[in-house]
Design a protein around this motif. Structure first.
Motif, PDB file in Angstrom:
ATOM      1  N   GLN A 195       0.817  -1.204   0.000  1.00 53.66           N
ATOM      2  CA  GLN A 195       0.000   0.000   0.000  1.00 53.66           C
ATOM      3  C   GLN A 195       0.853   1.257   0.000  1.00 53.66           C
ATOM      4  O   GLN A 195       0.538   2.248  -0.672  1.00 53.66           O
ATOM      5  CB  GLN A 195      -0.940   0.002   1.218  1.00 53.66           C
ATOM      6  N   LEU A 214      -9.365  -2.123  -4.461  1.00 49.87           N
ATOM      7  CA  LEU A 214      -9.120  -3.360  -3.730  1.00 49.87           C
ATOM      8  C   LEU A 214     -10.422  -4.102  -3.504  1.00 49.87           C
ATOM      9  O   LEU A 214     -11.467  -3.494  -3.247  1.00 49.87           O
ATOM     10  CB  LEU A 214      -8.432  -3.063  -2.396  1.00 49.87           C
ATOM     11  N   THR A 215     -10.366  -5.436  -3.578  1.00 48.18           N
ATOM     12  CA  THR A 215     -11.570  -6.271  -3.473  1.00 48.18           C
ATOM     13  C   THR A 215     -11.834  -6.775  -2.069  1.00 48.18           C
ATOM     14  O   THR A 215     -12.922  -7.262  -1.780  1.00 48.18           O
ATOM     15  CB  THR A 215     -11.440  -7.483  -4.410  1.00 48.18           C
ATOM     16  N   LYS A 220      -6.007 -11.861  -4.032  1.00 48.20           N
ATOM     17  CA  LYS A 220      -6.206 -11.103  -5.277  1.00 48.20           C
ATOM     18  C   LYS A 220      -5.652  -9.695  -5.180  1.00 48.20           C
ATOM     19  O   LYS A 220      -5.064  -9.171  -6.128  1.00 48.20           O
ATOM     20  CB  LYS A 220      -7.695 -11.071  -5.625  1.00 48.20           C
ATOM     21  N   ASP A 221      -5.857  -9.054  -4.025  1.00 49.76           N
ATOM     22  CA  ASP A 221      -5.353  -7.689  -3.854  1.00 49.76           C
ATOM     23  C   ASP A 221      -3.829  -7.654  -3.916  1.00 49.76           C
ATOM     24  O   ASP A 221      -3.248  -6.744  -4.520  1.00 49.76           O
ATOM     25  CB  ASP A 221      -5.843  -7.119  -2.524  1.00 49.76           C
TER      26      ASP A 221
END
Length: 673
Positions: A195, A214-215, A220-221
């Motif tokens: 981040q 972001l999910t 995945k992120d």
């Protein structure tokens, strides 16, 4: 993939069976259905296997991550230790960061997961192809083990297999280093490093909102962040290379690529920038060749090249058909035409041997001072223009098979047709020797010792003591022990095993052959003790010098009499008890030890399955002396011719006494003041 395309491909590859099948499929398409279904089934199975292998890999990474400890090192997180559960063991085991790369050897389950990647590595595949050669083995063993086993290996095959097994180990370790890096990246992400890096990129681009959405799915992120960060770093590197070309050649048409605030923009800009960089580099090469064709390499300096390179880059980076592209193409052509109006004189030289043999073919090459698309050549002898014995005399490479001995003047004439240059020539004086005058190579044998124990393996080296014409050397060695040939190879080292010769003196002979079938022979005698003695490996350092001159780079080689028990031989060099390297050779810079001594050590291990079966070591103290003067040959001669004269001034008394002693040893009269 047009109808009948496979038929053309099969015909080109001379696979006429496939041509016939293709014709049937073309006329009766329904007959292709079974093969199509088979191909689809094979592809599906391959996809399934690859997905399963990826799942196993991900599971391994997840499991290892749970047992990994990290520490912050500068701006990065590094692995400190990995705790893992080895199948079949009751308790977990831990390795430190130093030994983490060995984990595939400690835990076979990890090695098995990495196996598909290792097996496809080009180096491993190359060794597999070599070991399948019928001259080396009888094929791969049916035993399902890794590394693969091969049946009835030759002696060279055994050595090749040992190299192959070592390559498997190092390649597996290399792939596991990638696993360790992945663990460190994952931990950095979980600590917020991803981040943080993403915020920095957003500031550099000038984003008003988030770069990616972001999910909430950590996996995945993390993957999305890693892709964006990786692509942006690559884009910065490509832009830096573009900037170098822009500044060096004043290529104003070549600009850096700046993305907008989206991962799609970063990815597409990276693709476009990579393409622009490749085109710019190609333009530099093309422009350089174009200018060199006209003015030659030596005259194609940066100032001369710059206008052509800048115009050529402008032509390739602008869209096809655009007015800007047409303008740059016109500028490029006009500049080359301006150079053609005053072309630099063509230069040519002949490369080839100065001395050759009567009755044997030799090649000579004409080398121009520039790249040329349509050069013309003409070879002949001067002064009479005779061409007897010259083959391919209208090409850049001529073959000459001299019929008579003597001294000849070989000439080549060259011109560039497209530039309408005048013919230029080069002449080379070549001496042709009669057969009885040929210098031939001579072979000799060298062994570190003349006596060994049964079970010791002695390296015997065939040394070319005198080379043939133009450095001709041997390319094949036939080795015999007591008159019986035991091996033949292109290698000039034979490893003599003392077993079977207890209490005897073995005569080791070599029959060395050149590519022209000339041969030379040599032999040496090695005494073998009646009984083997228990003790360490015999380890030696060559050359056996104990004094060096400051400033020189000294090369030392290891000689180890291994044992016939087999296994791997590992070496470690040390300098004043500090490890400086592995391998059979080490290079020492003597300058830091001027006026001092150092201790060079060599430690040898013979191991089997990581178990030490034999070991040995040797040390040598070497003194490094300073040169008395730093004079060159001419200055030193003038000094000697004009004695008495001061040699050295303002030196310590001890050094002066040492210089005096050295000079007196070679007959000089010396006075100290």
């Amino acid at each position: 993939h047009v109808p009948g395309g496979s038929i053309v491909e099969a015909a080109v590859m001379e696979n006429y069976t496939r041509v016939a099948i293709g014709v049937v499929y073309l006329i009766f398409p329904v007959t292709a259905v079974p093969e199509a279904l088979y191909g689809m089934g094979t592809a599906a199975a391959g996809w399934g296997v690859s997905r399963w292998q990826q799942w196993m890999y991900d599971e391994m990474v997840d499991t290892l991550y749970e047992g990994t400890e990290f520490e912050k090192s500068g701006e990065q997180w590094k692995v400190v230790s990995i705790t893992y559960q080895n199948p079949g063991r009751s308790k977990p085991e831990t390795v430190t960061a130093v030994d983490a790369y060995k984990l595939p050897e400690l835990c076979p389950a990890i090695s098995n997961i990495l196996l598909p990647q290792v097996r496809e590595d080009p180096t491993i595949a190359m060794y597999h192809e070599l070991l399948l050669n019928t001259a080396i083995s009888d094929g791969q063993s049916d035993i399902p083990v890794w590394p693969r086993k091969y049946r009835n290996l030759s002696k060279y095959g055994e050595k090749l297999w040992a190299e192959y097994a070592e390559a498997v180990r190092t390649t597996t370790r290399r792939f596991f280093v990638g696993v360790i890096e992945e663990l460190e990246k994952r931990h950095a992400f979980e600590q917020g490093e991803g981040q943080k890096k993403l915020r920095e990129i957003e500031q550099e681009i000038g984003c008003s909102g988030p770069l990616i959405e972001l999910t909430g799915n950590p996996s995945k992120d993390r993957k999305a962040m890693e892709d964006v960060i990786s692509n942006y770093e690559k884009l910065k590197q490509v832009n830096a290379e573009i900037r170098k070309i822009h500044d060096r050649w004043d290529a104003f048409a070549l600009q850096e690529h700046k993305p907008s605030c989206s991962d799609y923009s970063i990815r597409t800009n990276l693709e476009e920038a990579t393409k622009s960089l490749a085109e710019a580099r190609r333009a530099v090469r093309e422009a350089t060749v174009g200018v060199e064709e006209i003015v030659g390499r030596q005259r194609a300096d940066h100032k001369t090249l710059k206008p052509a390179v800048a115009a050529r880059i402008g032509a390739v980076v602008n869209p096809e058909g655009s007015s800007e592209r047409k303008r740059y193409i016109s500028e490029y052509r006009e500049y080359l035409d301006s150079l053609r109006k005053q072309p630099a004189a063509l230069e040519v030289r002949i490369m080839g041997p100065d001395t050759i043999c009567q009755g044997k073919p030799f090649s000579f090459v004409a080398v121009l001072d520039r790249e040329a698309r349509d050069p013309r050549f003409d070879w002949k002898f001067e002064p009479d223009g005779n061409t007897e014995g010259l083959n391919n005399r209208k090409s850049s490479k001529v073959e000459w098979k001299p019929l008579e001995p003597g001294t000849y003047k070989l000439a080549v004439y060259a011109e560039l047709k497209d530039l309408k240059t005048d013919w230029v020539r080069a002449v080379k004086t070549v001496k042709v020797l009669a057969p009885e005058e040929y210098p031939q190579p001579v072979v000799g044998l060298s062994a570190p010792v003349d006596r060994i124990d049964p079970g010791e393996v002695l390296p015997v080296t065939a040394i070319t003591t005198s080379f043939g014409l133009n450095g001709e050397n041997f390319d094949r060695y036939f080795w015999s022990v007591n008159g019986r040939q035991v091996t033949a190879s292109a290698e000039n080292v034979f490893y003599f095993d003392g077993r079977g010769y207890e209490g005897q003196t073995a005569e080791i002979s070599v029959y060395a052959r050149t590519k022209d079938n000339y041969h030379s022979e040599s032999s040496t005698r090695i005494a073998v003790s009646p009984n083997a003695t228990a003790g360490p490996l015999r380890v030696m350092i060559t050359p056996e010098t104990s004094e060096l001159t400051a400033g020189e780079r000294a090369t030392f080689r290891a000689v180890v009499l291994g044992r016939s028990a087999g296994g791997d031989l590992r070496l470690q060099w040390s300098l004043d008890d500090t490890v400086i390297g592995n391998g059979d050779m080490v290079i020492i810079d003597t300058e830091p030890f001027a006026g001092k001594s150092f201790t060079l050590g060599l430690y040898a291990l013979q191991t089997e399955a990581d178990r030490i079966i034999f070991e040995g070591q040797v040390t040598r103290t070497i003194k490094v002396v300073r040169e008395i003067t730093s004079l060159g040959l001419k200055e030193a001669k003038e000094l000697v011719d004009n004695v008495p004269k001061p040699i050295k001034e303002a030196v310590p008394k001890e050094e002066a006494e040492e210089i005096k002693k050295k000079l007196e040893e070679v007959g000089a009269e010396v006075e100290l003041k």
